[in-house]
Scaffold this active site. Structure first.
Site, short mmCIF file in Angstrom:
data_model
loop_
_atom_site.label_atom_id
_atom_site.label_comp_id
_atom_site.label_asym_id
_atom_site.label_seq_id
_atom_site.Cartn_x
_atom_site.Cartn_y
_atom_site.Cartn_z
N HIS A 250 -23.01 -0.07 23.02
CA HIS A 250 -22.41 0.67 23.91
C HIS A 250 -23.16 2.10 24.36
CE1 HIS A 250 -20.78 3.55 21.26
NE2 HIS A 250 -20.09 2.64 20.43
N HIS B 154 -24.48 4.49 21.76
CA HIS B 154 -25.86 4.45 21.17
C HIS B 154 -27.00 4.47 22.34
CE1 HIS B 154 -23.04 1.11 19.31
NE2 HIS B 154 -23.09 2.12 18.44
N CYS C 228 -14.16 4.01 3.19
CA CYS C 228 -13.76 3.52 4.55
C CYS C 228 -14.98 2.81 5.21
CB CYS C 228 -13.86 4.74 5.56
SG CYS C 228 -13.68 4.28 7.31
N CYS D 99 -16.93 3.67 8.46
CA CYS D 99 -17.95 4.52 8.14
C CYS D 99 -18.90 3.97 7.30
CB CYS D 99 -17.37 5.70 7.76
SG CYS D 99 -16.13 6.71 8.67
N CYS E 137 -8.55 7.38 7.88
CA CYS E 137 -9.89 8.02 8.51
C CYS E 137 -9.66 8.27 9.94
CB CYS E 137 -11.01 6.86 8.05
SG CYS E 137 -12.38 7.18 9.21
N HIS F 190 -11.97 6.09 12.39
CA HIS F 190 -11.58 4.63 12.48
C HIS F 190 -10.18 4.20 12.41
CE1 HIS F 190 -15.98 4.68 11.41
NE2 HIS F 190 -16.13 3.78 12.30
N LYS G 239 -11.25 8.32 23.56
CA LYS G 239 -12.20 7.65 22.37
C LYS G 239 -12.66 6.66 23.14
CE LYS G 239 -13.34 6.80 17.91
NZ LYS G 239 -13.53 6.18 17.08
N LYS H 66 -12.35 -0.44 21.70
CA LYS H 66 -12.13 -1.84 21.90
C LYS H 66 -10.66 -1.93 22.41
CE LYS H 66 -15.49 -5.48 20.50
NZ LYS H 66 -15.46 -6.59 19.41
N1 MSP Z 1 -25.95 2.47 10.78
C1 MSP Z 1 -25.57 3.78 10.79
C2 MSP Z 1 -26.74 4.59 11.01
C3 MSP Z 1 -27.85 4.43 9.79
S1 MSP Z 1 -29.39 5.47 10.13
C4 MSP Z 1 -30.08 5.72 8.81
C5 MSP Z 1 -24.47 4.02 11.72
N2 MSP Z 1 -24.74 3.05 13.01
S2 MSP Z 1 -23.76 3.32 14.11
O1 MSP Z 1 -23.90 2.04 15.01
O2 MSP Z 1 -22.33 3.47 13.93
O3 MSP Z 1 -24.34 4.58 15.15
C6 MSP Z 1 -23.78 5.84 15.06
C7 MSP Z 1 -24.67 6.67 15.98
O4 MSP Z 1 -24.35 5.99 17.55
C8 MSP Z 1 -24.11 7.97 16.31
O5 MSP Z 1 -24.58 8.98 15.23
C9 MSP Z 1 -24.53 8.37 17.47
O6 MSP Z 1 -25.88 8.18 17.60
C10 MSP Z 1 -24.34 7.00 18.31
N3 MSP Z 1 -23.03 6.95 18.86
C11 MSP Z 1 -22.05 5.95 18.66
N4 MSP Z 1 -21.06 6.52 19.43
C12 MSP Z 1 -21.14 7.55 20.09
C13 MSP Z 1 -20.42 8.26 20.92
N5 MSP Z 1 -19.10 7.91 21.57
N6 MSP Z 1 -21.15 9.17 21.67
C14 MSP Z 1 -22.16 9.74 21.44
N7 MSP Z 1 -22.95 9.23 20.56
C15 MSP Z 1 -22.38 8.15 19.60
O7 MSP Z 1 -23.70 4.95 11.74
#
Ligand code: MSP
Length: 528
Positions: free
Chosen positions: A19, A22, A127, A130, A144, A147, A322, A325
């Site tokens: 999304h 990411h 959690c 996370c 949490c 989440h 936030k 879904k």
């Molecule tokens: N798999 C772990 C990371 C392991 S790294 C060794 C993880 N994955 S995640 O899919 O949840 O990705 C989290 C990251 O996605 C956040 O730290 C950020 O970089 C990005 N984001 C996810 N949602 C976000 C927002 N709403 N806004 C900005 N960035 C966000 O955690």
């Protein structure tokens, strides 16, 4: 000797498709990687997917698909999205890659033999959202905050990692910026966490089958974060610690799409203990704590160097809410690309908020910004100048070298902002130059001079076009396709341009006054 620059994004969980959040991190990392390549640094940019753990095991089960098939499908969606967005990663690491798994097992065994991993029992909260252990005080109304679910109570025999052993050392390193954490308020937040003290943590699960089995006790799988962190090493070719003697570094998965590495690994030729640390691990605040504690402690245990910097950007809200879904406001990258194009999307995300701080985005804000900055600002400037030059040439005028607008100071500031990882400010700097150019045109009215005073018109338009050429360089890390289109309008070959030295290429006067411009298609069609 050029500097080395190794940058990573988090590897994303494959329980769902990518999304906007990411996408933001990945574009930001791409901008930094492209900038460093552009200034000549030996750059390596790593991204990928985190494919093990309880959360993914459960999601695959609900979808009635085998975990491997499930993760293959979602990982492909990530790769597709990043390709579509012109992301220039040098490798895409997947934690289900057999070479990665082998290296993880070797690393854990090394830590176990050293006594840093020991048998114990974990009792506490976990959690699944996370994939992190929680303290009571982390919760809001027992849930949490991230989440909105109640963490499960765990009481399990497991292998523990001696995090506490490394706490004092790490605290000092963070204080002294040997492990730099930015923005500064994030560093302070982590230092107060260290003040409270760090406890050893559970590093294995008995009940989670979808993970890396511990080589000395196959009834356990590795804690998903221990497995995930090691991607930062395996993704650049690290194949695990040595058993007796230093091992040569075998290449891991390799290639933008998982083929061969198309950029030499920054570790190539280096020996054990010298695995190159990342210059920047980019992430958001949700995963800073683990990156600032478990990950560097693992590196100390493995006797490897620490990353230079953890840079934490903000979280995006959608129209104040936030992304979720259940609210139904999740924005997928392909929706943005469909509406604003690849470069439009890249621009809108980077400019949406101060890098390092939370931001609020939404479709109407995106539309407004797209029209104002891209269709009107940049697009209009380029179209206007090219049209006037064509008219000048039809009227038997030529461009004449001149230097009313020199942009040395702006370039200097732009470089400084990149050095501080203020990528949104570096982008705004370019728009300052665009405004300066617009003002120069309206003050000097070249259109009135064409046919009347071609010499003066030729000088003014040279200044405009040379500014645009320099702007294309500054824009390249952000919106590379657009820069390349503009170069083509100036009769320049994009691949030859990219071979040039940035400092030399952005020197005023490099543009040949005999250039034959070709108008390009509308760069950013207006959105109505
Ligand atoms: N798999 C772990 C990371 C392991 S790294 C060794 C993880 N994955 S995640 O899919 O949840 O990705 C989290 C990251 O996605 C956040 O730290 C950020 O970089 C990005 N984001 C996810 N949602 C976000 C927002 N709403 N806004 C900005 N960035 C966000 O955690």
């Amino acid at each position: 000797m050029n500097k080395k620059f190794y940058i990573t994004t988090p590897i994303y969980y494959v329980n769902d498709k990518p999304h906007l959040g990411h996408t933001y991190t990945t574009i930001a990392a791409d901008v930094l990687a492209r900038y460093h390549r552009m200034i000549g640094d030996q750059t390596f940019f790593l991204t990928g997917t985190d494919e093990h753990g309880a959360k993914i095991e459960e999601t695959a089960k609900k979808a009635k698909v085998k975990p491997q098939q499930f993760v293959d499908e979602i990982a492909a969606k990530y790769q597709f999205a990043w390709d579509e967005l012109n992301i220039s990663n040098d490798n895409f690491i997947r934690t289900t890659n057999p070479k990665h798994i082998k290296a993880v097992q070797q690393a854990l065994e090394f830590m176990y033999k050293k006594g840093d991993i020991y048998k114990g029992k974990y009792e506490g909260l976990y959690c699944k959202g996370c994939e992190q252990y929680k303290n009571e005080k982390d919760l809001v109304n027992g849930k949490c905050p991230e989440h909105k679910i109640k963490p499960e109570k765990m009481s399990e025999e497991c292998y523990m990692f001696k995090l506490s052993k490394y706490a004092k050392d790490l605290e000092k390193k963070i204080q002294k910026d040997e492990l730099k954490i930015r923005p500064i308020e994030r560093k302070n937040e982590i230092l107060s966490l260290y003040k409270e003290g760090l406890k050893d943590i559970s590093f294995s699960r008995k009940k989670v089958a979808w993970g890396v089995p511990l080589p000395w006790d196959k009834a356990h799988t590795s804690y998903v974060w221990a497995d995930a962190f090691l991607n930062y090493l395996t993704g650049i070719g690290w194949s695990g610690p040595p058993s007796d003697s230093p091992l040569p570094f075998g290449l891991a998965q390799g290639g933008r799409k998982g083929g061969e590495l198309n950029t030499p690994s920054p570790c190539e030729g280096e020996g054990w203990g010298e695995v190159c640390p990342a210059d920047v691990h980019l992430m958001s605040k949700d995963i800073l704590r683990v990156h600032a504690t478990i990950w560097p402690a693992m590196l100390l245990s493995l006797e490897l160097s620490l990353p230079k910097q953890l840079f934490v950007h903000g979280f995006f809200l959608i129209d104040g809410q936030k992304m979720s879904k259940s609210i139904g406001n999740v924005i997928a990258p392909e929706e943005l690309v469909k509406k604003y194009g690849v470069d439009g999307t890249r621009y809108l995300l980077v400019s949406a908020t101060t890098f390092g701080h939370d931001g609020d985005v939404g479709w109407s804000k995106f539309d407004e910004k797209y029209n104002a900055d891209l269709a009107n600002g940049l697009g209009n400037l380029v179209a206007r100048v090219l049209t006037m030059i064509e008219k000048l040439q039809i009227n038997k005028g030529t461009l004449i070298k001149s230097d009313d607008l020199k942009l040395k100071d702006e370039i200097k500031e732009y470089n400084k902002l990149f050095n501080d990882i203020s990528i949104d400010s570096a982008l705004f700097k370019i728009w300052e130059v665009i405004s300066k150019c617009d003002k120069y045109i309206s003050d000097n009215k070249p259109w009135e001079l064409i046919g009347e005073d071609n010499k003066k018109a030729g000088e003014i338009l040279y200044n405009c076009l040379e500014s645009i050429r320099i702007i294309t360089w500054m824009l390249w890390p952000f919106i590379p396709e657009t820069s390349e289109k503009i170069w083509q309008s100036l009769g320049l070959d994009p691949s030859k341009e990219m071979e040039k030295d940035f400092d030399k290429a952005t020197k005023w006067g490099e543009l040949n006054s005999g250039v034959q411009v070709k108008k390009c298609n509308l760069l950013f069609p207006r959105i109505t």
